[in-house]
Design an enzyme around this catalytic site. Sequence first.
Site, PDB file in Angstrom:
ATOM      1  N   PHE A 276       0.807  -1.228   0.000  1.00  0.00           N
ATOM      2  CA  PHE A 276       0.000   0.000   0.000  1.00  0.00           C
ATOM      3  C   PHE A 276       0.838   1.276   0.000  1.00  0.00           C
ATOM      4  O   PHE A 276       0.433   2.295   0.574  1.00  0.00           O
ATOM      5  CB  PHE A 276      -0.968  -0.002   1.192  1.00  0.00           C
ATOM      6  CG  PHE A 276      -1.610  -1.323   1.445  1.00  0.00           C
ATOM      7  CD1 PHE A 276      -2.286  -1.986   0.426  1.00  0.00           C
ATOM      8  CD2 PHE A 276      -1.526  -1.933   2.677  1.00  0.00           C
ATOM      9  CE1 PHE A 276      -2.864  -3.235   0.638  1.00  0.00           C
ATOM     10  CE2 PHE A 276      -2.103  -3.178   2.911  1.00  0.00           C
ATOM     11  CZ  PHE A 276      -2.769  -3.829   1.890  1.00  0.00           C
ATOM     12  N   CYS A 277       1.993   1.250  -0.646  1.00  0.00           N
ATOM     13  CA  CYS A 277       2.879   2.425  -0.700  1.00  0.00           C
ATOM     14  C   CYS A 277       3.149   2.972   0.695  1.00  0.00           C
ATOM     15  O   CYS A 277       3.236   4.182   0.901  1.00  0.00           O
ATOM     16  CB  CYS A 277       2.289   3.501  -1.597  1.00  0.00           C
ATOM     17  SG  CYS A 277       2.221   3.024  -3.344  1.00  0.00           S
ATOM     18  N   ALA A 278       3.280   2.045   1.642  1.00  0.00           N
ATOM     19  CA  ALA A 278       3.631   2.395   3.022  1.00  0.00           C
ATOM     20  C   ALA A 278       4.481   1.257   3.577  1.00  0.00           C
ATOM     21  O   ALA A 278       4.165   0.655   4.593  1.00  0.00           O
ATOM     22  CB  ALA A 278       2.374   2.604   3.861  1.00  0.00           C
TER      23      ALA A 278
END
Length: 470
Positions: free
Chosen positions: A390-392
């Site tokens: 999740f781009c985290a």
Amino acid sequence: MSARPNAASSSALAAAESAAGSADACCAEPLPVLGRDVTVPLVTGGEVTYAALDYAASAPALQRVWDDVAAYAPYYGSVHRGAGYLSQLSTDLFEQSRATVAEFLDCREGDQVVFTRSTTDSLNLLAQVVPADCQVFVFETEHHASLLPWRDAQVTYLNAPRTPAQAVETLERALADRDPHGPALVCVTGASNVTGELWPVRELAAAAHAHGARIVLDAAQLAPHHPVSVKELDVDWVAFSGHKLYAPFGSGVLAGRADWLQSAEPYLAGGGASRTVARRADGGVDVEWHTTAARHEAGSPNVIGVYSIASACKALTEAGFDALVARERHLIDTVRAGLAEVPQVRVLSLFGDDAPRVGVISFVVDGWNSSHFAAALSAEYGIGVRDGLFCAHPLVRTLLGSDAQDPGECGAPEPAAPGERSLNAIRVSFGAGTPDEHVERFVRAVKELVRDGAQWKYRTEDGRCVPDRG
């Protein structure tokens, strides 16, 4: 009609306003969104109405927004520099949209609203205008859009807190140790794009200001779910994206204090950002840049994208956030209660089960590769969720208790066959347009997949788990 028409009184915008409908009807029902009747095929045969449960990536467009844009589209024209009627109307529309966004965010007098492409673009813009000696403080729990732009600044990355109070304490300790004579900036999310948990923004802002620092709020996941008041939260800037606020077409917002924006070189150099340009006797060029928001809006702006954001702001305001929050709380409770009945499911959380949150929930399932599980939800139940990191990446690795060297990519896991372990999770997210049936179908599907397994065979293709069609 005057030579410079008031856009609000034009036939195009009058039609758009009439499409808004009554706010009274929204309290018990989801807001109308595009795609609510779209059907998709199932690998097991037949079709089903698509359950869009990936709002945290991009929310479907509100029907109100689409109708407003459609009513305006025939009147589209260039902005700020055209003498014609449509150009003047479009200019008025563009600037009225700026005022609408400022009102939606409850901005202070003197704040600027700059239109960008997205939250990522907004934070990269801010990273370009911070003073050269600025110290930046950011938690490892941030989305990459908040974590990565500060390449020319002195950055302190803060460990993931386990309570809101610990977040404030961690920031206060870090700020107390900084050089008090230089500028400082804190970047923090309002709601996590992984766990949905709300962060103590007002308290973090107070801590930042007590130590002479400024603060920017990443509201990409907060603004679609809760009211955001720049004044009440006492943040210096706020950034968000239209495509998460039920407004397509690729526009975003950076709103807040004007001083750093006015004193820095334009984010993009070109027409619109410049007030005057003249050749010098030595052959060079002298440029006087605008001091308004136009300074960082060079080029022809995305008028339709900007108008769609303003339309979404109006629609959410008229619907009433109290009603929207109450309905979303019902959906959150439905999902969390359903997942709690499945022992193999582990919901990811920083702050614990009682933490307030928006409609974003990530989880893993024992014995399942998350990409395989998400693929089965789509192919066998017509449910769209997200799997990955999740781009985290740092946050998900922390929540999964993984090593920094474990494999995994943002939104595209390392190739792993169904059943094999990979470093990724499943995220279900929803909002103002989500019907009860979609989350009920999701809960039922999770229980059936865990109990009975997938009905279809799957294989890995280009790092994704897909149905094996022979």
